[in-house]
Structures are given as C-alpha cells and as structure tokens.
Design an enzyme around this catalytic site. Structure first.
Site, short mmCIF file in Angstrom:
data_model
loop_
_atom_site.label_atom_id
_atom_site.label_comp_id
_atom_site.label_asym_id
_atom_site.label_seq_id
_atom_site.Cartn_x
_atom_site.Cartn_y
_atom_site.Cartn_z
N HIS A 139 0.50 -1.42 -0.10
CA HIS A 139 -0.24 -0.23 -0.24
C HIS A 139 1.28 1.22 -0.05
O HIS A 139 0.82 1.97 -1.05
CB HIS A 139 -1.18 0.15 0.98
CG HIS A 139 -1.46 0.99 1.45
ND1 HIS A 139 -3.12 1.10 0.82
CD2 HIS A 139 -1.44 2.55 2.22
CE1 HIS A 139 -3.54 3.22 1.25
NE2 HIS A 139 -2.83 3.12 1.82
N GLU A 140 1.85 1.20 1.04
CA GLU A 140 2.44 2.17 0.72
C GLU A 140 3.60 2.40 -0.56
O GLU A 140 3.86 3.78 -0.77
CB GLU A 140 3.54 2.81 2.05
CG GLU A 140 2.65 2.49 3.52
CD GLU A 140 1.88 3.47 3.67
OE1 GLU A 140 2.38 4.66 3.25
OE2 GLU A 140 0.86 3.72 4.39
N HIS A 143 1.91 4.14 -2.84
CA HIS A 143 2.05 5.52 -2.85
C HIS A 143 2.71 6.71 -3.63
O HIS A 143 2.19 7.38 -3.99
CB HIS A 143 1.57 6.45 -1.17
CG HIS A 143 0.11 6.19 -0.77
ND1 HIS A 143 -0.64 6.90 -1.28
CD2 HIS A 143 0.18 5.16 0.97
CE1 HIS A 143 -1.53 6.75 -0.55
NE2 HIS A 143 -1.74 6.04 0.77
N GLU A 197 -5.92 7.28 -1.72
CA GLU A 197 -5.86 6.14 -0.36
C GLU A 197 -6.20 4.25 -1.61
O GLU A 197 -6.26 3.87 -1.15
CB GLU A 197 -6.22 6.28 0.56
CG GLU A 197 -5.98 7.52 1.76
CD GLU A 197 -4.29 6.62 2.43
OE1 GLU A 197 -4.49 5.66 2.34
OE2 GLU A 197 -3.64 7.82 2.15
#
Length: 266
Positions: A139-140, A143, A197
């Site tokens: 997930h990070e 980004h 997100e």
C-alpha cells in the site's frame, strides 16, 4: 485582456501537467494527476527528509535496533520491489531503502522515490504476519509509485503560487525554497486524500499478490487496525478512509488479484 491571458495560461499549464504516473496493469488505476513539480526535484528533496529522519533515529539509538525485524522487512521488500516495474517500469532504477524505527507508533510510509520506513509498534502491537506486513508495505509503495506526494506538493504549490503560473513559466527557479518546504510538509508528514488512499489499496493488493503474498491478509490487517483504533488510536487509521468501507472495497477487488497470487505461488 490580462485576466483572460492569465486564465488561458493557467488552463494550459494545468492541462500540460496532467498525466497518469502508473500503467493500468491488472487493477486499472488511470486517473490523470496534476503534476507541476518535477519528479526528480520531489524525489531528491524527499530523500533529504528521509535521510534526516534516519539520522535523527540513529542518533537517538532507535534505528534498526531489532535485527530480526529489520531482516524480515527487507526480505518482504525484496519480493515486493521487483513487482513495482509492472506498474511503473522506471521504479526498477529507484534507490529503494528499508528502515525500522523503534517506536510504539502504529505507522509506516514510503516516501517518494522508494524510501520505506516502518515503526516497530505497528508490527508488535498488531502481531502482523508476513502477509499483513506485505499488505502495508505494498500500500505504501503504491503511494510512491503513483507519486501521490508529488501530486500533493503540486496541488499545494499551485494554490500558494496562484496556480503556479509564474513558477512554471520560469522553471520554478523562483520557487525552490517554497517547493522544498512543501515537500518537507507533504512528502512525508501530511495525509493523502481518499482517492489516493483508494488507489494505493488497489495497487498495493496487486503488488502483494504478484509477490506471492495473500491479498486476503489486507482484510485481516484492517480488522486489526480497527481494533487498535478502539484501543487507543492509530495514526494510519486516522488519516485513512472509513475502515469498514475500505474492507468491503478490498473484498470486492480480491477476485481480480487472487489469480495473480495463485500464479505467483505456483
């Protein structure tokens, strides 16, 4: 006439600064993004901020103090990072880093350019499995691959500099200090919006699946985060969308990414 010319130039600059930073691949994120600040500039300034955080943690004796946990993070990253090129080919040449700070904080991030940081609290307090760590890390990383930090800096810069007209027209040479300040505030410190997100959820699932980590772990991860939030709060959860809706969205995406996971396991 001057107002009209300014409006026309503004529109032209915004249009020229809009593109999508990742390939659609399996999960199909293709939103156009406002990117007025250069990738190299944001990545370089983010690396400076990340290195400063690493130096501060080292001076306090809280950097990578648990060699087993650090090795575990690195092992997971070593499987996830090669998958990044599927979404963004140039990420293969990024100078990826992984570090661990001893802290009770429930937090992790990946700064622009591939600078990953975990806090021991999120691993220890949530008793994370490798798959759940991969869910957070993917997930990070998403980004960073989507350049959400650069996008946020560009948006803030545009607002503060009158849509960036003068700065963009002069190569931003007059706004270097302003950009650096924004990167310091936004590149690491401030939350992403809900659209970003959601994109990171989608692409993070694809990354972890391609790396052979079970995407279903993202569901168990967010259930743990909900429980932790009720027991004293989570910085990650406080800046993210409604967790119940997030779990439903992740579950809806599983049929797309599970075949990637099963193929990677074979």
């Amino acid at each position: 006439m001057r107002v009209l010319a300014t409006t026309t130039l503004t529109a032209a600059l915004i249009l020229s600064g809009c593109s999508s930073t990742t390939l659609t691949s399996t999960t199909g994120v293709d939103r156009k993004q406002l990117l007025l600040v250069s990738e190299s500039e944001v990545n370089a300034l983010s690396a400076q901020n990340y290195n400063q955080l690493v130096s501060q943690a080292k001076s306090k004796g809280v950097l990578n103090t648990n060699s087993t946990q650090k090795a575990r993070l690195q092992r997971i990253a070593n499987r996830l990072i090669p998958q990044a090129k599927t979404l963004r080919p140039e990420a293969a040449s990024w100078q990826w880093q992984v570090n661990l700070i001893k802290s009770d904080e429930l937090n992790a991030f990946c700064a622009p350019g591939g600078k990953i940081m975990f806090y021991t609290g999120i691993i220890d307090r949530l008793k994370l499995t490798d798959d759940e760590i991969a869910a957070i890390m993917g997930h990070e990383m998403a980004h960073a691959l989507r350049e959400h930090g650069r996008e946020n800096v560009s948006r803030a810069y545009a607002q503060q500099a009158g849509l960036g007209i003068l700065a963009a027209a002069t190569g931003m040479s007059e706004g270097q200090a302003q950009v650096a300040n924004l990167v310091g505030q936004i590149g690491i410190g401030l939350p992403n919006n809900r659209t970003q997100e959601s994109e990171a959820d989608v692409l993070g699932l694809e990354l972890m699946a391609r790396a052979g980590y079970n995407p279903q772990a993202a569901v168990s991860l967010w259930k743990k985060m909900i429980a932790a939030n009720g027991a004293g709060g989570s910085q990650l959860l406080s800046t993210h969308p409604n967790p119940e809706n997030r779990i439903k969205n992740i579950e809806a995406l599983l049929p797309k990414v599970m075949p990637l996971y099963l193929q990677a396991k074979r």
